[in-house]
Design an enzyme around this catalytic site. Structure first.
Site, short mmCIF file in Angstrom:
data_model
loop_
_atom_site.label_atom_id
_atom_site.label_comp_id
_atom_site.label_asym_id
_atom_site.label_seq_id
_atom_site.Cartn_x
_atom_site.Cartn_y
_atom_site.Cartn_z
N GLU A 125 0.85 -1.19 0.00
CA GLU A 125 0.00 0.00 0.00
C GLU A 125 0.88 1.23 0.00
O GLU A 125 1.83 1.28 0.78
CB GLU A 125 -0.91 0.03 1.22
CG GLU A 125 -1.93 1.15 1.12
CD GLU A 125 -2.90 1.21 2.31
OE1 GLU A 125 -2.78 0.38 3.22
OE2 GLU A 125 -3.74 2.11 2.30
N GLY A 265 3.51 2.71 10.82
CA GLY A 265 3.25 1.92 12.02
C GLY A 265 3.06 0.44 11.73
O GLY A 265 3.71 -0.41 12.34
N ALA A 266 2.17 0.15 10.80
CA ALA A 266 1.84 -1.24 10.52
C ALA A 266 1.01 -1.31 9.25
O ALA A 266 0.59 -0.28 8.74
CB ALA A 266 1.05 -1.85 11.68
N MET A 267 0.77 -2.53 8.78
CA MET A 267 0.04 -2.70 7.52
C MET A 267 -0.88 -3.91 7.59
O MET A 267 -0.46 -4.99 7.99
CB MET A 267 1.07 -2.83 6.38
CG MET A 267 0.46 -3.09 5.03
SD MET A 267 -0.56 -1.68 4.47
CE MET A 267 -1.79 -2.53 3.53
N GLU A 268 -2.10 -3.69 7.13
CA GLU A 268 -3.18 -4.66 7.33
C GLU A 268 -3.29 -5.74 6.26
O GLU A 268 -4.38 -6.25 6.02
CB GLU A 268 -4.51 -3.90 7.40
CG GLU A 268 -4.99 -3.29 6.06
CD GLU A 268 -4.65 -1.82 5.87
OE1 GLU A 268 -3.67 -1.35 6.49
OE2 GLU A 268 -5.36 -1.15 5.10
N ASN A 269 -2.19 -6.14 5.61
CA ASN A 269 -2.25 -7.19 4.59
C ASN A 269 -3.15 -8.34 5.05
O ASN A 269 -3.07 -8.76 6.20
CB ASN A 269 -0.85 -7.75 4.32
CG ASN A 269 0.18 -6.66 4.21
OD1 ASN A 269 0.08 -5.82 3.34
ND2 ASN A 269 1.14 -6.65 5.12
N GLU A 302 -5.17 -2.51 12.87
CA GLU A 302 -4.89 -3.38 11.72
C GLU A 302 -5.87 -4.55 11.67
O GLU A 302 -6.33 -4.94 10.61
CB GLU A 302 -3.44 -3.90 11.75
CG GLU A 302 -2.36 -2.83 11.85
CD GLU A 302 -2.52 -1.67 10.87
OE1 GLU A 302 -3.04 -1.87 9.76
OE2 GLU A 302 -2.14 -0.54 11.24
N HIS A 305 -9.20 -3.49 10.27
CA HIS A 305 -9.17 -3.33 8.81
C HIS A 305 -9.61 -4.61 8.10
O HIS A 305 -10.00 -4.56 6.93
CB HIS A 305 -7.74 -3.02 8.34
CG HIS A 305 -7.41 -1.57 8.23
ND1 HIS A 305 -8.26 -0.65 7.65
CD2 HIS A 305 -6.30 -0.87 8.58
CE1 HIS A 305 -7.68 0.55 7.65
NE2 HIS A 305 -6.50 0.45 8.22
#
Ligand code: B3K
Ligand code: ZN
Length: 903
Positions: A125, A265-269, A302, A305
């Site tokens: 993203e 911060g982080a990623m919601e894959n 996350e 999401h």
């Protein structure tokens, strides 16, 4: 640098894709220097779009082969895109096979496929997937993914991707493989892979719906002991989403992986969240209460999401707030529900509003101002902003307030019934909310309400009250306006929910009865200001009331109301709304600060300090009462006794002399420290925590108040020459049982400039030199320390030479460079402009490494046009110096171009 995308993209140009990609079959031969990617897609024309060539996005890829239905085909490369013109006729699906290579070890942008400490990670993203393979890199193309990973078994024993592990085994030459299949269709920005030496904390759970799930938190060997809180937060998030919204985990396996090299911060894959270590790793010895709270909220964010973003995603990136605003609202509600007591909930609300005001309000008033649903962008990564996230969450919160808690749950249900599996727009969300609540004020004023999505800028609401003793009538007039923002000179009225109550002069709550109503009603109610003005007539009001307006911060506006000091003191002492109690304290402090800033009789001494008294006795007494109050929570006291930030004070001024703002705020702090010395000592003694460490809201609040007390006592000691409190702080620093107390003590010494700060800093480094996240704190504390005669900039330059400093690691860069440029205004805004020179050097240096991070740093001078001279000219020159560079990324170029256009 990105190829071929230097111009603005407009929301209204949206067109559906010319092709659909139904399935994607990816094979990776992972190698840090040269990774080979075979991408087999089933593609078909979109019958609803005009016939046109297939244009696939790509960036920094080496293309080796393109096959259509197994045979070679002609293609062109145009502005980074792979263009295929001679595709099979008709609407039948065809197979497209693309073979490329890329170089993960050279990827310092941390977008696409990259290597961090010998482990492979991805970040797709918003537009990173095109750095992995050629694709329709847009969120409205949703496909089923199957992923085969092959790598050296010794170097990468763990091979992860989205969904379910369906097959794994050995390969010749010490290699092995794993095949993953994602049961859910997804846009490519949710693709992820991880491969490396990792270990996992595992947890089996049974959901409310009776389904078993495997939860895993992957970290580097050695960090496993710091994953308990993240796992607990994940389990709590899963339970919360089921209980509050009826949304269950839709995967057999849910994984979180931590990396120390991450842009945000982080990623919601889907099913494979990738996190910055900062939001995963915690132990009481190394993480503060704030770290624990952030981990809970980011893990929640996350996870949430998975429904708001992944099951229902965005049609295009202009709709980013559809998933981000909604998911921030959900994580804020989650944290409030976890905090428990009404007072702890209010504390969380105040903290969230503080972020909004100190970061989003300035953004909304500056050159980067944009609507929650922007109309255009050059680089989408620049639009992951506090406006999209935090103001977006406020826009969702207002809908929640306008339809009520149950109505909101109905709206969410309808939203998923209508749009599960789709890529949709902000309009679709608001429509579902309104349709599920047809009689609500949201449905009645939907078109007007949606201006919150289309108009930028922070609305101002002016409140004027008049009391008529003869008729016992109180008339309250609310009017709204909104300043112009770039590209939007005129604004139409917003739909603004204003929750309000009336207090009698003795502080008691008055029942609310509007003219025409038969009987007095509740003590608090929400009125909706939906035109330029609204006049409310309250009847049967026995005496002149004090209005408590915008309770709970019911709308993201600036409320102007000419309260007297006495009225603010009444609100501070008695309002039933905790938010407005705090708000009254902030208004009192702001008033004192702005008056002192403007008071030319208040002169500064040799070191730029103000020695005269600024605080009125009534303010000091009010603060004392709050501090000593037997019924108020410690966390709430800490918030009331913390002065508004320099950034927020500066926002109240038309022209900002940053040194003056700094000197006044410091003088206020110094005076509050000295005037309440005995009370601070009492507070410190009273809030010593003896039991085992727990990061819950109540004990964190006690530590926060004790920490503030210690900082104030050290500050008072600085003026008086007393050595007792610095000595106690040093002792606490040495023997603290947790990082919160230890770091608070260290900060108290550093902030007061006491000689013991140096040995304490050295000892801290010695103790934690192998813990990257703690070393980040060590850098940040020094870069953020109060300036004494211009000492901070040389210190920051010196720390850049420290063997543990690296500009390549975003956490480290943020800890030193951002802490100085973005979070230490008194030290950054130097008379000699050396802070700005330093900023421009770092922006350019970082841009060559990581444009996304560089563009964030570039925002530090957004508000330059508000600065007084000589800062204003010096800041503009520094921005112009950056803008003059021919080889800037689109990211930084967009930020500095917009900054210079705003005069
Ligand atoms: N969706 C990601 C942010 C991606 C940022 C890309 N530059 C994290 C989040 O909001 O949950
Ligand atoms: Zn998010």
């Amino acid at each position: 640098m990105k190829e071929g995308q230097a111009t603005a993209i407009h929301r209204l140009d949206y067109a559906p894709p010319a092709y659909w990609i139904d399935t994607v079959d990816l094979t990776f031969d992972l190698d840090p220097a040269k990774t080979r990617v075979l991408n087999k897609m089933r593609v078909r024309r979109n019958p609803d779009a005009p016939a046109q060539p297939l244009r696939l996005d790509g960036e920094e890829l080496n293309l080796a082969r393109v096959l259509v239905n197994g045979a070679g085909t002609s293609f062109k490369l145009e502005g980074g895109q792979l263009v295929l013109e001679n595709l099979p006729e008709g609407d039948a699906p065809f197979e497209l096979e693309i073979f490329t290579t890329c170089a993960p070890a050279k990827n310092t942008q941390l977008s696409g496929l990259y290597v961090s400490g010998d482990t492979f990670f991805t970040q797709c993203e918003a537009e990173g997937f095109r750095r992995i393979t050629y694709f329709l890199d847009r969120p409205d193309v949703m496909a089923s993914y199957s992923v085969l990973l092959r790598a050296d078994k010794a170097a990468c024993p763990v091979l992860l991707s989205n969904g379910n592990l369906v097959e794994q085994g050995a390969l010749p030459e010490g290699r092995h493989f794993a095949r993953w299949q994602d049961p859910h269709k997804k846009p490519c920005y949710l693709f992820a892979l991880v491969a490396g030496k990792l270990v996992a904390r595992e947890q089996q759970i049974i959901s409310r719906a009776g389904q078993p799930h495997l939860l895993q938190v992957y970290v580097r060997p050695g960090d496993l002991g710091k994953t308990e809180h993240a796992m607990n937060s994940l389990m709590a998030s899963i339970a919360w989403d089921e209980a509050r919204f009826g949304l269950s985990l839709d995967l057999e396996r849910f994984m979180i992986v931590a990396t120390s090299d991450f842009n945000m911060g982080a990623m919601e894959n889907k099913g494979l969240n990738i996190f910055n270590t900062k939001y995963v790793l915690a132990s009481e010895a190394t993480a503060t209460d704030a770290d624990f709270a952030h981990i809970e909220s980011v893990v929640g964010h996350e996870y949430f999401h998975n429904w708001t973003g992944n099951r229902v995603t965005c049609r295009d990136w202009f709709q980013l707030s559809l998933k981000e605003g909604l998911t921030v609202f959900r994580d804020q509600e989650f944290s409030q529900d976890m905090a428990g007591s009404p007072s702890a909930r209010a504390v969380k609300r105040i903290e969230d509003v503080r972020v909004l005001r100190t970061a989003q309000f300035p953004e909304d008033a500056g050159p980067m101002a944009h609507p929650v649903r922007p109309d255009s962008y050059v680089e989408i990564n620049n639009f992951y902003t506090v406006t999209i996230y935090e103001k977006g969450a406020e826009v969702v919160r207002m809908q929640h307030n306008l339809v009520g808690r149950k109505g909101f749950a109905r709206g969410m249900k309808l939203y998923f019934e209508r749009h599960d599996g789709q890529a949709v727009t902000c309009d679709d969300f608001a429509q579902a909310m309104a349709d599920a609540n047809p009689a609500s004020p949201l449905a009645l004023h939907l078109d007007g309400f949606k201006r919150w999505y289309s108009q930028a800028g922070t609305p101002r609401v002016r409140a004027e009250g008049a009391y008529d003793a003869a008729t016992q009538r109180y008339t309250l007039t609310l009017t709204q306006s909104c300043p112009a923002t770039p590209g939007q000179p005129d604004k139409r009225p917003f739909v603004i929910p204003v929750e309000l109550g009336l207090l009698a002069q003795d502080g008691s709550a008055l029942p609310l009865q509007l003219e025409g109503e038969a009987a007095p009603g509740t003590l608090s109610r929400t009125v909706v200001l939906q035109e330029a003005g609204l006049t409310l007539s309250f009847v049967n009001v026995p005496s002149a009331p004090v209005p408590s307006l915008l309770r709970g911060f019911s709308a993201p506006v600036i409320l102007e109301c000419d309260y007297s000091d006495a009225e603010l003191l009444t609100l501070l002492a008695h309002d039933s709304d905790a938010f407005n109690r705090w708000e009254a304290s902030q208004r009192l402090a702001l008033r004192i600060a702005t008056q002192a800033i403007a008071d030319s009789a208040l002169s500064t001494g040799a070191e730029g300090q103000i020695d005269s008294k600024i605080l009125p006795a009534s303010y000091i007494e009010a603060m004392r009462s709050v501090l000593r109050h037997p019924g108020l929570d410690a966390a709430f006291k800490e918030l009331v006794l913390t002065l508004p930030s320099e950034t927020y004070i500066a926002e109240q001024l038309d022209v900002v002399d940053p040194q003056r703002v700094h000197a006044v705020r410091e003088a206020m702090r110094q005076e509050l420290a000295a005037a309440l010395q005995a009370d601070w000592a009492w507070a410190w003694e009273q809030h010593q925590h003896t039991g085992a460490y727990r990061p819950d809201a109540a004990s964190a609040g006690r530590r926060a108040l004790a920490g503030l007390a210690l900082a104030m006592l050290c500050l008072a000691a600085r003026a008086s020459g007393d050595t007792v409190w610095p000595g106690k702080a040093y002792q606490r620093f040495k023997d603290a049982g947790n990082m919160t107390d230890r770091f608070n003590a260290l900060s108290a010494l550093v902030a007061s400039g006491h000689a013991l700060a140096q040995p304490a800093l050295a000892r801290f480094h010695q103790l934690f030199k192998d813990d990257a996240l703690v070393i980040d704190k060590w850098f940040a504390l020094q870069a953020g320390s109060p300036d004494r005669g211009g000492n901070v900039l040389p210190l920051v330059r010196q720390l850049m030479q420290h063997p543990q400093f690296s500009l390549k690691n975003p956490n480290r860069a943020r800890s030193l460079i951002f802490s100085y440029c973005n979070a230490n205004p008194g030290a950054f805004h130097r008379q000699d402009a050396a802070g700005y020179v330093f900023w421009s050097e770092r922006v350019m240096e970082l841009d060559a490494i990581n444009p996304q991070v560089a563009a964030r740093l570039a925002r530090a001078l957004d508000r330059w046009s508000k600065l007084a001279e000589p800062w204003r000219t010096a800041a503009r020159e520094a921005i112009a110096r950056v803008a003059a560079r021919p080889d800037l990324s689109n990211d930084v170029r967009e930020v500095v171009t917009r900054a210079l256009a705003n005069v």
